[in-house]
Design an enzyme around this catalytic site. Structure first.
Site, PDB file in Angstrom:
ATOM      1  CB  SER A  91      -8.589   0.384   5.605  1.00  0.00           C
ATOM      2  OG  SER A  91      -9.293   1.612   5.535  1.00  0.00           O
TER       3      SER A  91
ATOM      4  CE  LYS B  18      -4.099   1.707   2.558  1.00  0.00           C
ATOM      5  NZ  LYS B  18      -4.962   1.457   3.743  1.00  0.00           N
TER       6      LYS B  18
ATOM      7  CB  SER C 247      -8.331   3.211   2.721  1.00  0.00           C
ATOM      8  OG  SER C 247      -7.450   2.592   3.640  1.00  0.00           O
TER       9      SER C 247
END
Lengths: 271, 478
Positions: free
Chosen positions: B172, B73, B148
């Protein structure tokens, strides 16, 4: 004594910042330094880079506890750090890590003067404003040296037990000697390892009520501290004698001119 | 060869590499090409990545992960590689250091393949809040992948990466894993170092794996956990993370909280969830009703606490030292204002304003203090429930993947995505989402949560359920 001005007496409390003589900074392993080339003692933590995290310096906590023991304070069984949020270029994270409602030490005394609290925090970086003004407003540019940023500080706050500039100067010397004997700080005012702010108000002699106080910031020698406090007491006396009232504000003492000026609110916010 | 490689889980690929049947370089090249094609694909791609390695892995030290490449990420700092947390304010920012979790995985033999797209500063549930464009769901390109960690989830689901690293603050990892039909694990708070993760809400943020199956999640987690001298909130994980192998749930007590499995759950999701419960019973588990009476207040508390923390954490993005700086400012305040105006997206600004308000003088106790007390109540609810049961089961998300743009105009509707995942985040306990079926052709996630540090047992239970549910993890288009 002149500053007691007849029926008025001065009430003075001090806030002293002592730079702790640890090998490394408060929340990272960068070495403490003085006078080295700018930005040579930095890392992701003291530069506030994204993703970095603080880890408290155990020796700084130990020194803070030693100060508390020397001052007869009550040591907190549990103490926490808080963030003091404000924007300023000398503060890379947008907040200073300090202590708020659970300081390391509470109470105690040194000589006749009672101690309110002792807490730990990190120092800001050093800002230099280029240009004629010497301040951030109106400067051509401001440059930041992060070597000092993150230096461990112990903030010692007294109760308002001092009554004159001379007494404040004498007491501060006693505190300096005590800290030096403890070995927790160099307590050198020229290098900024001992810094002092004074809260000053006047009241009717013998009264228990406190008057409106002003805060005199960052005086960097014993001589300036006494001169500054004396000048502020005189200013307040004159104001009151003229029928005026003291307003709560933060003030700067200029040792060259002897003048006392109010700090602008934006600069004041950063204290 | 190619389709064959695509079939392999990370654990299987590592096994082949260890046996000398597959070269780590070939595996890296295979995934690098797939990831680069997605990145080059523009509108035709899924937009999973913000950066893809240009050549062979810089170095892939031999380790138990055997050279299986890793997608990471964007918000993890990676030395010399853009780390922007999905934000324009950090556009092009290349940190001088690498996050502990990424470094540990690299040392264990998982070289950096790519950085994945995400909601800006991890604030979002649809990956539509990214400054680098939305990610598309490989199951249906007109739908969101969740967020996310949307880029990480979509990349794994589409076979553009063998596995990926994400972060979970209120769901997330778990919610995008559910919406993309893969496995996502949020570990116990403190078990994985946060050093080098660009912070959103420090008391909630946790790194975790997004993988094709439960075994891969365990394999990755085993290399991530452990105390880190750079993160004072990290803990020594008690014991090692083992390889999950359970196939039965005999004697396992599973609690189903009415508060998180009834109202607000879409019918198709509820049906898949109920079928999972039947499977669990068939495997020998005992199903019990439990109550989490404060869980319905979790979202409200979360939307005070997380914005409060973010308003402070994001103060450092001021244009002084890194990232973008607005030109032509009149003075310091103007520079701050313009930089943050230009650099932050609308959702980030909304949360900074909410958080600043909640922390402001005179309101602190009424908002932040009160939300903290709700948080304590929720943690107590879980502690009481775990006296009666081993794990708690809920749907991971109330709905399947929704259409791009469907909820962008309604923040509250968007926040409801995390209704079932936020309570575990507030309690700091581990939770895993595994795919448990399809509804209207789209994946549904099943969430299992356990007591702090129960990861080994949790992974075992998830493994047994995963085997029984036999979800087909290939999106139709791949």
């Amino acid at each position: 004594m002149s500053e007691q001005g007849g029926e008025l007496e001065a009430v003075i409390g001090l806030e002293i910042h002592i730079q702790l003589a640890t090998a490394t900074k408060m929340f990272c392993s960068c070495a403490l330094s003085f006078g080295d080339p700018p930005n040579t003692h930095t890392c992701p933590v003291c530069l506030g880079l994204p993703g970095s995290l603080p880890v408290a310096n155990a020796r700084a906590v130990h020194f803070g506890l030693m100060i508390g023991l020397a001052l007869g304070s009550e040591l907190a069984p549990r103490s926490i750090f808080h963030r003091k949020n404000y924007f300023y270029p000398d503060l890379p994270k947008g907040y200073q890590i300090s202590q708020y409602d659970e300081p390391l030490c509470r109470g105690g005394h040194l000589g006749e003067v009672r101690i309110h609290r002792v807490h730990l925090e990190e120092d800001a970086a050093k800002l230099t404003h280029l240009g004629a003004s010497g301040r951030i407003h109106g400067s051509d540019a401001s440059i930041v040296d992060f070597n000092r940023g993150g230096t461990p500080l112990a903030e010692i706050v007294t109760e308002p037990d001092l009554r004159s500039a001379e007494q404040a100067g004498e007491w501060l010397k006693l505190l300096r000697t005590t800290m030096r004997r403890l070995g927790v700080s160099d307590v050198n005012m020229e290098e900024g390892s001992l810094r002092c702010d004074a809260n000053i108000s006047l009241r009717a002699a013998g009264s228990e009520q406190l008057g409106v106080k002003t805060e005199l910031k960052n005086m960097n020698s014993f001589r300036f501290i006494e001169r500054g406090i004396r000048a502020e007491i005189a200013r307040q006396q004159k104001l009151i004698a003229g029928g005026g009232t003291v307003t709560q504000e933060t003030l700067h003492f200029d040792p060259a001119s002897g003048a006392i000026t109010s700090l602008r609110s934006k600069e004041e916010a950063h204290d | 060869m190619s389709s064959d490689l695509l079939e392999l889980t990370a654990a299987q690929a590592a096994g082949r590499i260890a046996a000398g049947e597959l070269s780590a370089a070939a595996l890296f090249a295979f995934y690098r090409e797939r990831a680069a094609a997605d990145r080059a694909g523009g509108e035709d791609g899924l937009n999973c990545f913000t950066w893809v390695a240009e050549g062979a892995a810089a170095d892939a030290p031999a380790g138990s992960l055997g050279g299986v490449p890793l997608a990471v990420k964007d918000l993890f700092c990676t030395r010399g590689v853009p780390s922007q947390s999905g934000s324009r304010i950090l556009e092009g920012y290349e940190p001088p250091y690498t996050a502990t979790a990424v470094e540990r995985l690299r040392e264990a033999g998982a070289p950096l393949l790519a950085k994945t797209n995400q909601d800006e500063f991890a604030m979002g549930s649809s990956n539509e809040n990214s400054a680098y464009g939305p990610v598309r769901n490989p199951w249906d390109r007109s739908r969101v992948p969740g967020g996310s960690s949307g880029g990480s989830a979509a990349a794994v689901a589409a076979g553009l990466a063998p596995w990926a690293l994400g972060t979970d603050t209120g769901g997330s990892i778990r919610q995008p894993a559910a919406l993309c039909g893969i496995v996502g694990l949020k570990p116990t708070y403190g078990s994985v170092s946060r050093y080098g993760m660009i912070a959103f809400a420090s008391s909630l943020d946790q790194a975790g794996p997004l993988t094709r199956d439960v075994r891969d999640a365990a394999l990755m987690l085993a290399q991530m956990v452990g105390q880190d001298s750079c993160d004072a909130t990290s803990l020594q994980f008690p014991g090692e993370i083992g390889v999950p192998s359970a196939e039965r749930l005999d004697g396992v007590r599973l609690g189903v909280p009415a508060e998180l499995s009834g109202e607000g759950i879409e019918a198709g999701v509820k049906e898949a969830f109920d079928r999972s419960l039947e499977q669990a019973a068939a495997l020998g588990a005992e199903l019990l009703d439990v109550s989490l009476p404060h869980a319905p207040h979790a979202l409200s508390a979360y939307y005070v606490l997380a914005p409060a923390e973010c308003s402070s954490n994001l103060a450092r993005f001021d244009g002084v030292r890194y990232g973008i700086r607005a030109e032509g400012a009149a003075d310091l305040l103007d520079m701050y204002t313009r930089t943050r105006h230009d650099g932050f997206g609308p959702e980030v600004k909304r949360r900074i304003m909410l958080g600043t308000y909640a922390l402001s003088s005179g309101y602190y106790d009424a908002y932040y203090g009160r939300a903290q007390r709700v948080r304590t109540k929720i943690a107590e609810d879980f502690a009481a429930a775990f006296e009666q049961v081993d794990f708690i089961l809920t749907p991971t998300a109330p709905t399947v993947a929704f259409a791009l743009g469907e909820k962008t105009g309604d923040p509250l509707a968007m926040y409801l995505n995390d209704y079932c995942t936020v309570p575990m985040s507030l309690a700091g306990i581990p939770a895993i989402s595994i795919p448990c079926g399809l509804s209207g052709g789209l994946p549904v996630g099943l969430q299992l949560a356990g007591a702090a540090f129960s990861e080994n047992k949790l992974l075992d239970a998830a493994h047994a359920l995963e085997r029984a549910l036999a979800f087909d993890g290939s999106p139709a288009h791949v």
